[in-house]
Scaffold this motif. Sequence first.
Motif, PDB file in Angstrom:
ATOM      1  N   GLU A 230      -5.248   5.393   5.596  1.00 35.64           N
ATOM      2  CA  GLU A 230      -4.376   6.389   4.968  1.00 35.64           C
ATOM      3  C   GLU A 230      -4.623   6.454   3.466  1.00 35.64           C
ATOM      4  O   GLU A 230      -4.556   7.524   2.862  1.00 35.64           O
TER       5      GLU A 230
ATOM      6  N   ASP B 154       4.112   0.450   6.469  1.00 41.31           N
ATOM      7  CA  ASP B 154       3.998   1.608   5.586  1.00 41.31           C
ATOM      8  C   ASP B 154       5.323   1.807   4.870  1.00 41.31           C
ATOM      9  O   ASP B 154       6.219   0.971   4.982  1.00 41.31           O
TER      10      ASP B 154
ATOM     11  N   LEU C 156       0.367  10.295   2.107  1.00 40.37           N
ATOM     12  CA  LEU C 156       0.992   9.519   1.044  1.00 40.37           C
ATOM     13  C   LEU C 156       1.520  10.417  -0.065  1.00 40.37           C
ATOM     14  O   LEU C 156       1.044  11.526  -0.275  1.00 40.37           O
TER      15      LEU C 156
ATOM     16  N   TRP D  63      -1.152  -3.111   1.506  1.00 46.29           N
ATOM     17  CA  TRP D  63      -2.376  -2.352   1.755  1.00 46.29           C
ATOM     18  C   TRP D  63      -3.435  -2.682   0.722  1.00 46.29           C
ATOM     19  O   TRP D  63      -3.142  -3.043  -0.410  1.00 46.29           O
TER      20      TRP D  63
ATOM     21  N   ARG E  95       1.603   3.373  -2.240  1.00 45.59           N
ATOM     22  CA  ARG E  95       1.161   2.780  -0.978  1.00 45.59           C
ATOM     23  C   ARG E  95       1.905   1.465  -0.782  1.00 45.59           C
ATOM     24  O   ARG E  95       2.433   0.890  -1.731  1.00 45.59           O
ATOM     25  N   HIS E  96       1.924   1.007   0.439  1.00 45.13           N
ATOM     26  CA  HIS E  96       2.619  -0.237   0.756  1.00 45.13           C
ATOM     27  C   HIS E  96       1.962  -1.390  -0.001  1.00 45.13           C
ATOM     28  O   HIS E  96       0.732  -1.438  -0.114  1.00 45.13           O
TER      29      HIS E  96
ATOM     30  N   HIS F  43      -7.592   0.675   3.566  1.00 44.36           N
ATOM     31  CA  HIS F  43      -6.638   1.234   4.532  1.00 44.36           C
ATOM     32  C   HIS F  43      -6.975   2.710   4.748  1.00 44.36           C
ATOM     33  O   HIS F  43      -7.186   3.454   3.792  1.00 44.36           O
TER      34      HIS F  43
ATOM     35  N   THR G 215       4.424  -1.543  12.294  1.00 41.96           N
ATOM     36  CA  THR G 215       3.783  -0.599  11.394  1.00 41.96           C
ATOM     37  C   THR G 215       4.136  -0.968   9.961  1.00 41.96           C
ATOM     38  O   THR G 215       5.305  -1.154   9.630  1.00 41.96           O
TER      39      THR G 215
END
Length: 111
Positions: A78, A13, A54, A72, A68-69, A76, A11
């Motif tokens: 999310e 994130d 988020l 990303w 955000r990551h 994405h 994952t």
Amino acid sequence: MARLAASLGATVDLVTSWGSTPNPWTTLTSASHATVPATMLRLGYSSPETFGELQGFAHPTKGVVIQRHPLWNDQHPEWQRAVQVVHAKYPKARIVPMNPFRALRRPADYV
């Protein structure tokens, strides 16, 4: 990157634990006394707000930045959900993605 190479199902994130190890991003982004929220407060942004899953920060004139990551992109799911939530709460706000790593090294990007 090594974690992703070792497991395609990893994952990606800012919050999910890495097995028994806490996600290292949480120390910077959402733990008590986290550096990113403190930096954003000093720049005149709000306390952290949740947009979907988020965390983000609103500014009266600069809009809303959403963490955000770094891997990303705008597609994405999310991220897209968070953008919808921001549009509902701040209909005229400019929305900017925030890479927490860069926010700590170049906070002026959000001024």
